[in-house]
Design a protein around this motif. Structure first.
Motif, PDB file in Angstrom:
ATOM      1  N   LEU A 211      47.622  29.918  43.973  1.00  0.00           N
ATOM      2  CA  LEU A 211      47.356  30.619  45.060  1.00  0.00           C
ATOM      3  C   LEU A 211      45.992  31.394  44.929  1.00  0.00           C
ATOM      4  N   SER A 212      45.307  31.478  46.023  1.00  0.00           N
ATOM      5  CA  SER A 212      43.998  31.936  45.986  1.00  0.00           C
ATOM      6  C   SER A 212      44.031  33.543  45.469  1.00  0.00           C
ATOM      7  N   GLY A 213      44.835  34.329  46.270  1.00  0.00           N
ATOM      8  CA  GLY A 213      45.059  35.800  46.079  1.00  0.00           C
ATOM      9  C   GLY A 213      43.789  36.419  46.088  1.00  0.00           C
ATOM     10  N   TRP A 214      43.591  37.319  44.918  1.00  0.00           N
ATOM     11  CA  TRP A 214      42.384  37.665  44.661  1.00  0.00           C
ATOM     12  C   TRP A 214      41.377  36.999  43.581  1.00  0.00           C
ATOM     13  N   GLN A 215      41.890  35.840  43.315  1.00  0.00           N
ATOM     14  CA  GLN A 215      41.262  35.276  42.000  1.00  0.00           C
ATOM     15  C   GLN A 215      39.533  35.207  42.592  1.00  0.00           C
ATOM     16  N   ASN A 216      39.383  34.959  43.690  1.00  0.00           N
ATOM     17  CA  ASN A 216      37.673  34.684  44.133  1.00  0.00           C
ATOM     18  C   ASN A 216      37.078  36.104  44.915  1.00  0.00           C
TER      19      ASN A 216
END
Length: 333
Positions: A191-196
Motif C-alpha cells: 500500500l502507498s499509505g504514507w510511505q512517500n
C-alpha cells in the motif's frame, strides 16, 4: 384555522423533503463506496494479523509502524482484554515495528465545575501489559480458516518484591514507559499509505495547526449538514487501502457501508465544538491528527439519540497526510 393548516402542511412537506434528501444522500454515498471489494487483490493469499492485548492498572497506546491501532486512557485499576486487527497499519510485507507506550491511570475529578481526567503521579506496581500478534485467515462467513502462528508474544517485565514476595512491574514508579521491537508480516499487498508522504514536522507548528483545524472544521460542517457524499469522497482513498488490507469481499463491503452511514450519518446529530486539543504526529512525522488534552482521543465528536431515545455520542478520528509534492492535507486513515 387556515394559518394552522398551512403551517401543518408546510411542516409535512419539509419532513418529506428532508427524508427524501437523506435517502438520496445514502444512495449516493453507497454508490461511492460499493465497489471497494472489487479492487482487492490476492484474496486467496489473504492473511489478517490480529493483536491480542491485555492491560491492567495502566493506560496504553499500541503503535504498529508508528501508527496507533489501540489506545486506552481511562480511570480505574481493573484489567481489560481485547483483540484488534492491525493490517491497516501494515503497508508492505517484511519487518514491521511495534511500540507500546504505558501511562499512569487517570482519576476523574472536577476542576472549576468541569469534569476532567488527571493522571496519577506514576505507573503503579500492579500494572500489567501483554501483547500477542498472530496471523489468521478468515473464511467469508467470519470463521477462522487457518492459523499462521504467533509472530510476537510480549509481556512487560516483572520483578519480585523483596518485602512481599509478590511480582511487581519492573519499571513501576515512572511517569512513562515504552517498550518496542519488530515482527515479520507476510502480507501479499503493498500500500502507498504514507510511505512517500511529506514529513509534516518540517512545517511551522502553528501554521500546520491552522491547516489541520481547517480540515477538522470542514468535516465538522459536513457532519452538521449530513453531507455523506463529501465525507465518502474524502475517505475514499483511505477506504480503498483499508479494503485491501482487510481483504474485503462483497459482504464485508456492505457491512462497512452500513457502519459508515450509521456512524457518519446519524440523524439529529449535535456536533460539538473543537476545543482543548493538541497536534499529534504519527507515521514518523508523516501523519498528523488532533488529540483532546482532556480525554486523549479525537476532539471531533457529536451527541445523538439512539434507537432507545437515550443520549449517546460518537467520536470521529481523522489521520491526515500530505502526499509527496502536495501541500494539501488528505485523510489517509
Amino acid at each position: 384555522m387556515k394559518n394552522f393548516t398551512a403551517l401543518l402542511l408546510a411542516s409535512i412537506l419539509c419532513l418529506q423533503s428532508c427524508a427524501q434528501n437523506d435517502k438520496e444522500m445514502n444512495e449516493k454515498a453507497t454508490q461511492i463506496l460499493s465497489n471497494l471489494y472489487k479492487e482487492v487483490r490476492h484474496y486467496d493469499q489473504r492473511i489478517n494479523y490480529q493483536a491480542d492485548i491485555f492491560i491492567g492498572g495502566c493506560n496504553l497506546e499500541l503503535l504498529i509502524n508508528d501508527f496507533p491501532v489501540q489506545t486506552y486512557f481511562d480511570s480505574g485499576n481493573g484489567a481489560i482484554s481485547t483483540s484488534i486487527p492491525i493490517n491497516t497499519a501494515i503497508l508492505r510485507p517484511g519487518t514491521q515495528t511495534w511500540k507500546i507506550r504505558i501511562y499512569p491511570i487517570h482519576d476523574v475529578t472536577q476542576i472549576n465545575g468541569v469534569i476532567t481526567k488527571l493522571p496519577r503521579a506514576s505507573i503503579e506496581e500492579n500494572a500489567r501489559v501483554e501483547i500477542k500478534i498472530e496471523g489468521i485467515r478468515y473464511k467469508e462467513n467470519g470463521d477462522i480458516e487457518k492459523h499462521f502462528g504467533k509472530v510476537l508474544e510480549f509481556k512487560a517485565p516483572l520483578i519480585k518484591d523483596e518485602k512481599t514476595g509478590k511480582n511487581k512491574l519492573a519499571d513501576a514508579g515512572k511517569t512513562y514507559i515504552e517498550y518496542s521491537g519488530t515482527f515479520e508480516a507476510n502480507v501479499p499487498y503493498n500500500l502507498s499509505g504514507w510511505q512517500n508522504s511529506e514529513d509534516l514536522r518540517s512545517i511551522e507548528p502553528e501554521m500546520l495547526k491552522l491547516e489541520v483545524v481547517k480540515e477538522y472544521e470542514k468535516i465538522s460542517q459536513w457532519l452538521k449538514d449530513r453531507n455523506l457524499i463529501n465525507i465518502a469522497q474524502a475517505k475514499l482513498k483511505s477506504k480503498k487501502e483499508e479494503a485491501q488490507a482487510l481483504f474485503y469481499n462483497n459482504s464485508t463491503n456492505n457491512e462497512y457501508i452500513t457502519d459508515f452511514i450509521d456512524t457518519w450519518g446519524h440523524e439529529n446529530t449535535k456536533v460539538q465544538s473543537l476545543e482543548n486539543y493538541s497536534l499529534q504526529f504519527y507515521g514518523n512525522g508523516k501523519i498528523v491528527t488532533l488529540i483532546s488534552n482532556t480525554y486523549k482521543k479525537s476532539p471531533l465528536w457529536a451527541t445523538f439519540k439512539d434507537d432507545k431515545n437515550e443520549d449517546n455520542y460518537v467520536i470521529y478520528s481523522l489521520y491526515l497526510h500530505s502526499p509527496k509534492g502536495k501541500k494539501e492535507l488528505e485523510i489517509i486513515r
